[in-house]
Design an enzyme around this catalytic site. Structure first.
Site, PDB file in Angstrom:
ATOM      1  N   SER A   1      42.665  39.725  39.571  1.00  0.00           N
ATOM      2  CA  SER A   1      42.679  40.675  38.456  1.00  0.00           C
ATOM      3  C   SER A   1      41.663  41.804  38.616  1.00  0.00           C
ATOM      4  CB  SER A   1      42.464  39.900  37.149  1.00  0.00           C
ATOM      5  OG  SER A   1      42.648  40.728  36.036  1.00  0.00           O
TER       6      SER A   1
ATOM      7  N   ASP B   1      44.178  47.446  34.506  1.00  0.00           N
ATOM      8  CA  ASP B   1      43.228  46.722  35.355  1.00  0.00           C
ATOM      9  C   ASP B   1      43.909  46.342  36.674  1.00  0.00           C
ATOM     10  OD1 ASP B   1      44.774  44.517  34.612  1.00  0.00           O
ATOM     11  OD2 ASP B   1      43.056  43.165  34.518  1.00  0.00           O
TER      12      ASP B   1
ATOM     13  N   ASP C   1      45.377  43.837  38.176  1.00  0.00           N
ATOM     14  CA  ASP C   1      46.710  43.213  38.312  1.00  0.00           C
ATOM     15  C   ASP C   1      47.625  43.599  37.153  1.00  0.00           C
ATOM     16  OD1 ASP C   1      45.384  41.717  36.384  1.00  0.00           O
ATOM     17  OD2 ASP C   1      46.250  39.802  37.002  1.00  0.00           O
TER      18      ASP C   1
ATOM     19  N   ASP D   1      47.387  43.428  33.788  1.00  0.00           N
ATOM     20  CA  ASP D   1      47.608  42.653  32.561  1.00  0.00           C
ATOM     21  C   ASP D   1      46.699  43.125  31.418  1.00  0.00           C
ATOM     22  OD1 ASP D   1      45.204  41.561  33.387  1.00  0.00           O
ATOM     23  OD2 ASP D   1      45.859  39.468  33.314  1.00  0.00           O
TER      24      ASP D   1
ATOM     25  N   ALA E   1      39.628  42.923  22.689  1.00  0.00           N
ATOM     26  CA  ALA E   1      39.107  44.294  22.820  1.00  0.00           C
ATOM     27  C   ALA E   1      39.267  44.807  24.250  1.00  0.00           C
ATOM     28  CB  ALA E   1      37.646  44.336  22.396  1.00  0.00           C
TER      29      ALA E   1
ATOM     30  N   ARG F   1      27.568  31.858  21.332  1.00  0.00           N
ATOM     31  CA  ARG F   1      28.490  30.861  21.907  1.00  0.00           C
ATOM     32  C   ARG F   1      28.066  30.564  23.337  1.00  0.00           C
ATOM     33  NH1 ARG F   1      32.291  33.728  25.155  1.00  0.00           N
ATOM     34  NH2 ARG F   1      33.543  31.855  25.391  1.00  0.00           N
TER      35      ARG F   1
ATOM     36  N   THR G   1      31.017  29.203  32.016  1.00  0.00           N
ATOM     37  CA  THR G   1      30.811  29.036  33.458  1.00  0.00           C
ATOM     38  C   THR G   1      29.358  28.869  33.898  1.00  0.00           C
ATOM     39  OG1 THR G   1      30.817  31.449  33.615  1.00  0.00           O
ATOM     40  CG2 THR G   1      32.895  30.328  34.091  1.00  0.00           C
TER      41      THR G   1
END
EC number: 5.4.2.3
Length: 560
Positions: free
Chosen positions: A67, A284, A286, A288, A390, A520, A524
């Site tokens: 992406s 972007d 790829d 999406d 967003a 939050r 990762t």
């Protein structure tokens, strides 16, 4: 598992040893890493996709892309029969499979899994997996690894669909499983004809009103720019100039693309003073994600960003308008009536001004945890569900029940009230359901729907951007010892643990006009993400910094 199958796994997997000292996990975006260490993982995802096809007895998709990541990265993800993402309950198996250390262990894991899932590996029922890749040079050798993985399961057939955008592959999987023609040509035909239909249904007099027919698109030097060059030849009434198509020698996602434009809020490469006031959009890597922007008349390289929240608002206004026209004089209790449940789905990262605006329109707005899979699932619960982040990833979902009613109602209206406002509203909604990619967020279908609605409204990009004024916001990251110490509730807007932290955040937030703040854990890394917004940029910055200090006090390295 018979002996032939077992030996086939052992021999093929011996050619794809996993990289040493690397542990990968399957997230919303599948597996992503530096392309040089992904061969083994992609081979194993080929096996996973074939097993998924056998389990569901459906066509499955496998996409090789990273992406908006840099060109040296790559990734792989699976598209389920619906065209959506891999079912979440298969993600733990994907992780285990990718990280199996040697062929014998891999075979044991597969044997155990197929027994648990009741999957038969006898080749009696052939299954198909559609493969595609984006324009990254590493995609070619990784695609071969995927083919080897699929080929290691007797009866599984890999169909190479070539270079595609991620949403194109998802669309094809959904179409194939729906018994519809599903080539790339069919995709382009469906988009161009439904766009034409919407434009033809625009109210007379709006075509020339404030709407410049020219659109300039930043293709991120990726597959989206390449495909838009093809699609634009099939469109009437919309002049598209594609820049950064990848043909000019630019580097994928480097100083270009929707991710860069949305985060940095600056003009992408090859845009500048020549574009002042013109409608511009950015895809972007790829294709999406989609954002729009305007180059202002100031001399800086800053832009006026029209992000995913504003795209969502535009779509919501249009759909609401068509539904209200359609429902005029309809007796909902009568057989021709249908009370359509329209819902808007956002995450806590949506700008508070957009949420307020949508609620003021009388729309139902709900929140989910961060991640497309949560948004998509929630939106699917409505007759028409619209979701966007967003960052420009989002789509519109129509329930089968509503579409059946809408098709019947359109037929009925064409017989008794052809050409009426109600008939046109029904036709417009049907065209939207054909134009928008209901499998996944799609920048190509999204850009055409935006353009059709702006034409319908007679709006310039400036008029669209004035729907509401974004509240200033700030995002920060705080390194912590253990991110799992923070547990959240209410779609990640409230911190349940550690005790006392939410009360402290509330006290800080209350000091600022229109203040809103949440924390939050990252998915990762051991960091806590802080989001703050307020009535001024200084206030948003101060709120974010004071809450970051609180996080550090409660959870940082000093706290232990």
């Amino acid at each position: 598992m018979n002996e032939d199958q077992r030996l086939l796994f052992l021999s093929s997997s011996s050619h794809f040893p996993p990289p040493q000292g690397v542990k990968l996990s399957y997230g919303t975006s599948g597996f992503r890493a530096d392309a040089s260490i992904l061969q083994s993982t992609v081979y194993r995802v080929g096996i996973l996709a074939a097993l998924r096809a056998l389990k569901t007895q459906s066509v499955i998709g496998l996409m090789i892309t990273a992406s908006h990541n840099e060109v040296s990265d790559n990734g792989v993800k699976v598209a389920d029969p619906s065209g959506g993402m891999l079912s979440q309950d298969w993600e733990p198996f994907a992780d285990t499979l990718a990280n199996a250390r040697h062929p014998q262990h891999l075979v044991e894991l597969i044997a155990e899994f197929v027994q648990k899932e009741n999957i038969t590996l006898d080749g009696a029922k052939p299954v198909e997996i559609l493969l595609a890749r984006d324009t990254r040079p590493s995609g070619e050798f990784l695609l071969e690894a995927a083919k080897q993985g699929i080929g290691s399961i007797i009866g599984a057939v890999a169909l190479d669909m070539g270079i595609l955008t991620t949403p194109q592959l998802h669309w094809m999987v959904r179409a194939r499983n729906g018994g519809v023609k599903a080539s790339e040509t069919d995709y382009f035909k469906q988009l161009s004809s439904s766009f034409r239909c919407l434009v033809d249904l625009s109210p007379s007099g709006t075509h020339a009103n404030n709407v410049d027919d020219k659109l300039v698109v930043d293709g991120a030097n990726g597959v989206g720019g390449e495909k838009l060059e093809i699609l634009k030849t099939m469109l009437n009434g919309l002049a598209i100039e594609v820049r950064n198509s990848g043909k000019e020698g630019g580097v994928l996602n480097e100083g270009v693309g929707a991710d860069y434009v949305q985060k940095e809020k600056v003009v992408p490469f090859s845009f500048g003073s020549q574009d002042i006031g013109i409608r511009c959009a950015s895809l972007d890597g790829d294709a999406d994600r989609l954002v729009y922007f305007v180059v202002p008349s100031t001399s800086s390289n800053k832009i006026e960003l029209v992000d995913g929240d504003k795209i969502l608002s535009l779509f919501a206004i249009f759909i609401k308008e068509q539904l209200s026209i359609l429902n005029k004089e309809i007796d909902v209790k009568a057989k021709n009536g249908y009370q359509c449940h329209l819902g808007i789905v956002q995450t806590a990262y949506a700008n508070g001004a957009s949420t307020d605006y949508l609620k003021q329109l009388g729309l139902e707005v709900t929140f989910t945890s961060t991640g497309v899979k949560y948004l998509h699932e929630k939106a699917a619960g409505y007759d028409i569900g619209i979701y966007f982040e967003a960052n420009g990833h989002g789509t519109i979902l129509f329930s089968e029940q509503f579409l059946c009613w809408l098709k019947a109602r359109t037929t009925e209206l064409s017989a008794v009230a052809k050409g009426s406002e109600q008939h046109k509203a029904a036709l417009r909604l049907l065209a939207v359901s054909e134009l928008i990619n209901q499998a996944v967020g799609d920048a190509l279908s999204g850009v055409l729907l935006v353009e059709a609605i702006l034409k319908h409204m007679g709006w310039s990009i400036q008029r669209w951007n004035e729907l509401y004024q974004d509240l200033p916001s700030r995002q920060l990251k705080v390194k912590v010892v253990d991110r799992s110490a923070v547990a959240t509730a209410n779609a990640e807007t409230v911190a349940v643990t550690p005790p006392g932290i939410q009360e402290a955040i509330n006290a800080e937030t209350a000091k600022h006009l229109r203040g809103r703040c949440f924390i939050r854990p990252s998915g990762t890394e051991d960091v806590i993400r802080v989001y703050a917004e307020a009535s001024s940029q200084d206030a948003a910055d101060n709120l974010a910094q004071s809450v970051a200090k609180l996080v550090d006090q409660f959870l940082g390295f000093g706290s232990s």
